[in-house]
Each structure stands twice: as structure tokens, then as C-alpha cells.
Design a protein around this motif. Sequence first.
Motif, mmCIF file in Angstrom:
data_model
loop_
_atom_site.group_PDB
_atom_site.id
_atom_site.type_symbol
_atom_site.label_atom_id
_atom_site.label_comp_id
_atom_site.label_asym_id
_atom_site.label_seq_id
_atom_site.Cartn_x
_atom_site.Cartn_y
_atom_site.Cartn_z
ATOM 1 N N MET A 1 42.562 12.994 43.614
ATOM 2 C CA MET A 1 42.220 14.261 44.027
ATOM 3 C C MET A 1 42.133 15.270 43.048
ATOM 4 O O MET A 1 43.327 15.412 42.180
ATOM 5 C CB MET A 1 43.217 14.662 45.249
ATOM 6 N N VAL A 2 41.128 15.897 42.828
ATOM 7 C CA VAL A 2 41.007 17.204 41.824
ATOM 8 C C VAL A 2 42.018 18.306 42.316
ATOM 9 O O VAL A 2 42.369 18.590 43.226
ATOM 10 C CB VAL A 2 39.741 17.609 41.845
ATOM 11 N N GLU A 3 42.828 18.663 41.240
ATOM 12 C CA GLU A 3 43.795 19.750 41.067
ATOM 13 C C GLU A 3 42.892 21.046 41.141
ATOM 14 O O GLU A 3 42.192 21.162 40.111
ATOM 15 C CB GLU A 3 44.876 19.993 40.280
ATOM 16 N N THR A 4 43.093 21.973 42.014
ATOM 17 C CA THR A 4 42.192 23.168 41.984
ATOM 18 C C THR A 4 43.114 24.257 41.156
ATOM 19 O O THR A 4 44.103 24.458 41.412
ATOM 20 C CB THR A 4 42.046 23.685 43.521
ATOM 21 N N VAL A 5 42.346 24.949 40.344
ATOM 22 C CA VAL A 5 42.663 26.125 39.721
ATOM 23 C C VAL A 5 42.360 27.493 40.411
ATOM 24 O O VAL A 5 41.190 27.629 40.922
ATOM 25 C CB VAL A 5 42.178 26.084 38.075
ATOM 26 N N TRP A 6 43.388 28.205 40.872
ATOM 27 C CA TRP A 6 43.055 29.304 41.524
ATOM 28 C C TRP A 6 42.685 30.426 40.327
ATOM 29 O O TRP A 6 43.715 30.988 39.601
ATOM 30 C CB TRP A 6 44.060 29.724 42.492
ATOM 31 N N HIS A 7 41.638 31.056 40.222
ATOM 32 C CA HIS A 7 41.311 32.162 39.212
ATOM 33 C C HIS A 7 40.761 33.349 39.362
ATOM 34 O O HIS A 7 40.051 33.571 40.089
ATOM 35 C CB HIS A 7 40.405 31.278 38.372
ATOM 36 N N CYS A 8 41.688 34.453 39.225
ATOM 37 C CA CYS A 8 41.097 35.674 39.736
ATOM 38 C C CYS A 8 40.635 36.340 38.600
ATOM 39 O O CYS A 8 41.150 36.716 37.300
ATOM 40 C CB CYS A 8 42.439 36.470 40.172
ATOM 41 N N ASN A 9 39.288 36.648 38.856
ATOM 42 C CA ASN A 9 38.470 37.148 37.502
ATOM 43 C C ASN A 9 38.228 38.804 38.290
ATOM 44 O O ASN A 9 37.412 38.790 39.204
ATOM 45 C CB ASN A 9 37.390 36.518 37.448
ATOM 46 N N VAL A 10 38.461 39.813 37.492
ATOM 47 C CA VAL A 10 38.628 41.105 38.096
ATOM 48 C C VAL A 10 38.400 42.224 37.160
ATOM 49 O O VAL A 10 38.903 41.901 35.739
ATOM 50 C CB VAL A 10 39.724 41.410 38.915
ATOM 51 N N ALA A 11 37.944 43.481 37.234
ATOM 52 C CA ALA A 11 38.190 44.423 36.530
ATOM 53 C C ALA A 11 39.083 45.613 37.027
ATOM 54 O O ALA A 11 39.064 45.634 38.317
ATOM 55 C CB ALA A 11 36.722 45.067 36.350
ATOM 56 N N ALA A 12 39.727 46.174 36.031
ATOM 57 C CA ALA A 12 40.927 47.084 36.822
ATOM 58 C C ALA A 12 40.663 48.136 35.886
ATOM 59 O O ALA A 12 40.569 48.163 34.466
ATOM 60 C CB ALA A 12 42.057 46.468 36.850
ATOM 61 N N SER A 13 40.968 49.381 36.114
ATOM 62 C CA SER A 13 41.236 50.752 35.541
ATOM 63 C C SER A 13 42.632 50.636 34.819
ATOM 64 O O SER A 13 43.727 49.680 35.317
ATOM 65 C CB SER A 13 41.283 51.914 36.181
ATOM 66 N N LEU A 14 42.892 51.526 33.937
ATOM 67 C CA LEU A 14 44.407 51.583 33.156
ATOM 68 C C LEU A 14 45.413 51.787 34.224
ATOM 69 O O LEU A 14 46.420 51.021 33.984
ATOM 70 C CB LEU A 14 44.346 52.614 32.123
ATOM 71 N N ASP A 15 45.230 52.261 35.521
ATOM 72 C CA ASP A 15 46.210 52.587 36.327
ATOM 73 C C ASP A 15 46.132 51.598 37.310
ATOM 74 O O ASP A 15 46.597 51.547 38.765
ATOM 75 C CB ASP A 15 45.924 53.955 37.030
ATOM 76 N N GLY A 16 45.428 50.456 37.181
ATOM 77 C CA GLY A 16 45.679 49.211 38.062
ATOM 78 C C GLY A 16 44.754 49.227 39.214
ATOM 79 O O GLY A 16 45.217 48.486 40.418
ATOM 80 N N LYS A 17 43.702 50.152 39.272
ATOM 81 C CA LYS A 17 42.811 50.206 40.448
ATOM 82 C C LYS A 17 41.513 49.282 40.065
ATOM 83 O O LYS A 17 40.974 49.191 39.025
ATOM 84 C CB LYS A 17 42.337 51.797 40.651
ATOM 85 N N ILE A 18 41.227 48.674 41.282
ATOM 86 C CA ILE A 18 39.829 47.742 41.079
ATOM 87 C C ILE A 18 38.603 48.208 41.699
ATOM 88 O O ILE A 18 37.637 47.864 41.699
ATOM 89 C CB ILE A 18 40.380 46.289 41.881
ATOM 90 N N ALA A 19 38.702 49.513 42.330
ATOM 91 C CA ALA A 19 37.695 50.157 42.967
ATOM 92 C C ALA A 19 38.059 51.658 43.306
ATOM 93 O O ALA A 19 39.320 51.840 43.612
ATOM 94 C CB ALA A 19 36.921 49.504 44.236
ATOM 95 N N ARG A 20 37.392 52.516 43.654
ATOM 96 C CA ARG A 20 37.416 53.822 44.076
ATOM 97 C C ARG A 20 37.899 53.512 45.726
ATOM 98 O O ARG A 20 37.759 52.448 46.111
ATOM 99 C CB ARG A 20 36.145 54.632 44.029
ATOM 100 N N PRO A 21 38.751 54.669 46.366
ATOM 101 C CA PRO A 21 39.044 54.474 47.557
ATOM 102 C C PRO A 21 37.887 53.949 48.506
ATOM 103 O O PRO A 21 38.020 53.099 49.558
ATOM 104 C CB PRO A 21 39.288 55.894 48.127
ATOM 105 N N ASP A 22 36.643 54.250 48.302
ATOM 106 C CA ASP A 22 35.588 53.768 49.077
ATOM 107 C C ASP A 22 34.987 52.536 48.919
ATOM 108 O O ASP A 22 33.820 51.909 49.476
ATOM 109 C CB ASP A 22 34.249 54.923 49.348
ATOM 110 N N GLY A 23 35.642 51.840 47.857
ATOM 111 C CA GLY A 23 35.207 50.558 47.288
ATOM 112 C C GLY A 23 34.324 50.452 46.152
ATOM 113 O O GLY A 23 33.983 49.525 45.628
ATOM 114 N N GLY A 24 33.783 51.735 45.985
ATOM 115 C CA GLY A 24 32.723 52.147 44.675
ATOM 116 C C GLY A 24 33.264 51.671 43.257
ATOM 117 O O GLY A 24 34.377 51.962 42.795
ATOM 118 N N VAL A 25 32.392 50.996 42.575
ATOM 119 C CA VAL A 25 32.783 50.855 41.095
ATOM 120 C C VAL A 25 31.592 51.213 40.357
ATOM 121 O O VAL A 25 31.758 51.069 38.947
ATOM 122 C CB VAL A 25 33.155 49.287 40.888
#
Length: 177
Positions: free
Chosen positions: A1-25
Motif C-alpha cells: 500500500m502506498v503511504e500518503t503524504v499530507w502536504h499543506c501548500n498555502v500562502a500566508a501574510s507575515l502575521d499568519g493570515k491566509i485570507a481577509r475576514p471575508d476570505g479574499g486574497v
Amino acid sequence: MVETVWHCNVAASLDGKIARPDGGVDDWLAAEYPAENFGFDAFLADAGAILMGRATYDALRRLGDWPYPGKPTIVVTTRPLPDPPPAVEARSGDMAGVAGELEGRGHRRVWIAGGGRVIRSMIAIGKFDVLEMALIPTVLGEGIPLFPPGTGGLDLRLVKCEAKARGALHLVYERVA
């Protein structure tokens, strides 16, 4: 069985936010820091499936055409998905069960696309192997955190740090075994 790699690929601001409060980027990320500059196309080609939360899915749907046609995608939600794109499925309930289903399908790499609650859940069940991020030199102040309150601890080691245009960084961390 293949071992799955769980890979989070994301952009973040310096203060650790991934989007504005409304989800906008769009105003702080998309135009100035295109994903292709951070190797995203190669990453996406290598990902066998995508795991995301409902808010991330809804934000992508508002942008128009589905950006990942044909890529198996699981959306974690308690509500039905009206008219989902092909290969997009809804799942609710136990995250370990959802992860087990994806592993059972033989995916070698699953992209944990977000948002923060999905990331927090995957850390909690030990299914978070790689954090790859575009660190954008801006402070959003208010917004959706990469690691929301209640996220458990996770030890990572830096395996890549590459300077990009306009002061951004491309970082890759792996979970410490």
C-alpha cells in the motif's frame, strides 16, 4: 500500500493570515505574488487529491471556473454542494475517516488546501507531513489564521527557504518524526 503524504501548500501574510475576514486574497496576494512563482504548478501536478473546507471551496467557486478540473477533491462540509464540478465530493463527520478514505484510494500526495479548521483537524489526527508556504511581506491585521485557536502542537524542520520577488519567501517544512 502506498503511504500518503499530507502536504499543506498555502500562502500566508507575515502575521499568519491566509485570507481577509471575508476570505479574499486578491488585493494582497494574487496579482503581486502569482502562485506559479512559488512552484505551484509542479506541486499541483504531483498532488493526487485535494482536501479542503467549505469556506475555501465557496471562495474558489466565487472566482468562476473551477481551478482544478479533474483533480479528485473532497470538501469537508455538513451541507450539500449544489452542482459541484466533476471529481468534487462532499464529506462530513470524522476527519480520520475522511483521511482513511483518501489513503484507501491510493493517493501518494494529498494537498491540504485549507482553511485553518481543516489544517487544525489534520494536525490533530497526525496527518500533516509537509507545510509549504509563500510567506508574503504584508501584515493583514484581521483575517483568517493559518493556525486557528485550538491547533495542537507540531514540530517542523525547515528544508527549503528561497527568497522571491518583492521580499516574499518560499518555505518548505517537514514534520519532525
